[in-house]
Write a protein that holds these residues in place. Structure first.
Motif, PDB file in Angstrom:
ATOM      1  N   UNK A 110       0.787  -1.134   0.016  1.00 18.86           N
ATOM      2  CA  UNK A 110       0.163   0.050   0.219  1.00 18.86           C
ATOM      3  C   UNK A 110       0.937   1.362  -0.135  1.00 18.86           C
ATOM      4  N   UNK A 111       2.134   0.977   0.333  1.00 16.15           N
ATOM      5  CA  UNK A 111       2.818   2.289   0.371  1.00 16.15           C
ATOM      6  C   UNK A 111       3.048   2.856  -1.058  1.00 16.15           C
ATOM      7  N   UNK A 112       3.364   1.719  -1.941  1.00 15.36           N
ATOM      8  CA  UNK A 112       3.438   2.032  -3.532  1.00 15.36           C
ATOM      9  C   UNK A 112       2.200   2.463  -4.047  1.00 15.36           C
ATOM     10  N   UNK A 113       1.150   1.927  -3.408  1.00 18.22           N
ATOM     11  CA  UNK A 113      -0.042   2.375  -4.091  1.00 18.22           C
ATOM     12  C   UNK A 113      -0.406   3.771  -3.850  1.00 18.22           C
ATOM     13  N   UNK A 114      -0.282   4.273  -2.652  1.00 13.57           N
ATOM     14  CA  UNK A 114      -0.949   5.767  -2.278  1.00 13.57           C
ATOM     15  C   UNK A 114      -0.336   6.792  -3.114  1.00 13.57           C
ATOM     16  N   UNK A 115       0.985   6.803  -3.485  1.00  6.13           N
ATOM     17  CA  UNK A 115       1.405   8.017  -4.605  1.00  6.13           C
ATOM     18  C   UNK A 115       0.888   8.067  -5.898  1.00  6.13           C
ATOM     19  N   UNK A 116       0.271   6.855  -6.228  1.00  6.81           N
ATOM     20  CA  UNK A 116      -0.150   6.586  -7.464  1.00  6.81           C
ATOM     21  C   UNK A 116      -1.719   6.818  -7.441  1.00  6.81           C
ATOM     22  N   UNK A 117      -2.468   7.087  -6.281  1.00  4.83           N
ATOM     23  CA  UNK A 117      -3.703   7.137  -6.341  1.00  4.83           C
ATOM     24  C   UNK A 117      -4.457   7.801  -7.280  1.00  4.83           C
TER      25      UNK A 117
END
Length: 340
Positions: A207-214
């Motif tokens: 999820x740390x990877x997902x947040x910046x690309x939300x």
């Protein structure tokens, strides 16, 4: 991302003996709607506009990984002429985690219970984008007495393609094993403390990877507050943990079989199918996929004898962001047809 985290949860054998919710980071914004208690977990419901006795309420069902804020360009416009509600599925946005597995039957039951407890009365015009298209179709199947009309926005196909870990592409029906779909659960929501620490660490890394690309395009078209909420939500463990449905192939196969037996499953219900006009991907393989997508979209029209298709010429998959006015117009037309 969704498939990877689902596999992690399945391998974890996460306990279902949950009673209540664990503490988590607080959302950056207060909920615009109500938090409705379903028993041991709460779902966020955001209704806008004035209800009219002779007009159905519009229900908005978002795509996979999305939630109520993803309708920010559509809902306020619909609220000018109808009562319209969006919501956050369990684990998304402002909502708590719910029981697992997160089957489509479980999600639909939760939506129906949410509306009942909130006092939102049928009939409903059901609007589903992408994955949400399967959910509104299942809703109409499980609760046919409340469905007055439907808008399918780039909705999932009857027998969609699935990419396997080895790179092979198959259809969902090929993955079904005939396993029974679990009964809906009315208690025992998952909590983060049930997830083993090793698995929790893997999910947190994901999820740390997902947040910046939300808010990668086209979601950068959303209002600033919606983007802020999306970035927070996609960074939460609960959001990833809510995408666990090992029975999806069985549910889709059942829907496909039902459609094979009866073409006009919705009878004479007003139906508009909104489909993208801009192809996704390049090259011969992408072109072949796009041709199949066009056939799939066209076939959805025959779900109703009153079905029709509208192509969003300036849109890719995310029509509610690329051409929200087209979605609003389709909802208006279906509402008008449902009153006749």
């Amino acid at each position: 991302m969704r498939n990877r985290l689902t596999v992690i949860l399945l391998l974890a054998g996460v306990s279902l003996a949950a009673q209540g919710q664990s503490a988590s980071n607080s959302p950056p914004l207060p909920p615009p709607g109500q938090l409705i208690d379903l028993g041991e977990w709460r779902l966020h419901l955001n209704c806008q506009g004035k209800a009219a006795p002779s007009q159905p309420v519009v229900l908005l069902e978002a795509g996979a990984g999305d939630f109520s804020v993803d309708w920010s360009l559509v809902q306020p416009a619909v609220a000018r002429f109808a009562r319209v509600c969006s919501y956050d599925r369990a684990g998304s946005g402002w909502s708590d985690l719910g029981p697992r597995p997160r089957t489509m039957h479980q999600i639909v039951w939760e939506l129906h219970t949410l509306l009942d407890k909130a006092g939102v009365k049928p009939p409903f015009v059901l609007v589903g984008h992408s994955y949400g298209g399967w959910l509104v179709r299942l809703y109409a199947s499980m609760y046919p007495e409340v469905a007055a009309g439907m808008v399918l926005v780039e909705a999932g196909a009857d027998n969609p393609r699935r990419l396997l870990p080895d790179g092979k592409v198959v259809h969902a029906s090929d993955l079904a094993k005939g396993a029974p779909i679990p009964a809906v659960k009315t208690s025992g929501p998952l909590r983060e403390s049930d997830i083993p620490p090793r698995i929790l660490s893997l999910i947190e890394a994901g999820v740390r990877d997902a947040g910046p690309h939300a808010n990668d395009p086209p979601r950068d078209k959303l209002p600033a507050a919606a983007q802020r909420m999306r970035e927070w939500t996609l960074s939460q463990v609960k959001h990833a943990a809510s995408n666990d449905n090992p029975f999806e192939a069985e549910e889709l196969a059942a829907m496909f079989a039902e459609r094979s037996k009866k073409e006009n499953l919705l009878g004479d219900m007003p139906l508009i199918v909104l489909s993208r006009g801009i192809s996704e991907g390049e090259g011969p393989k992408a072109q072949a996929n796009e041709e199949e997508h066009k056939r799939d979209q066209a076939s959805l029209v025959s779900l109703s004898r009153r079905g029709k298709q509208v192509v969003a010429l300036r849109s890719g998959h995310h029509i509610p962001l690329d051409e929200p006015d087209l979605v609003v117009a389709a909802i208006r037309d279906v509402l008008a047809a449902s009153r006749k």
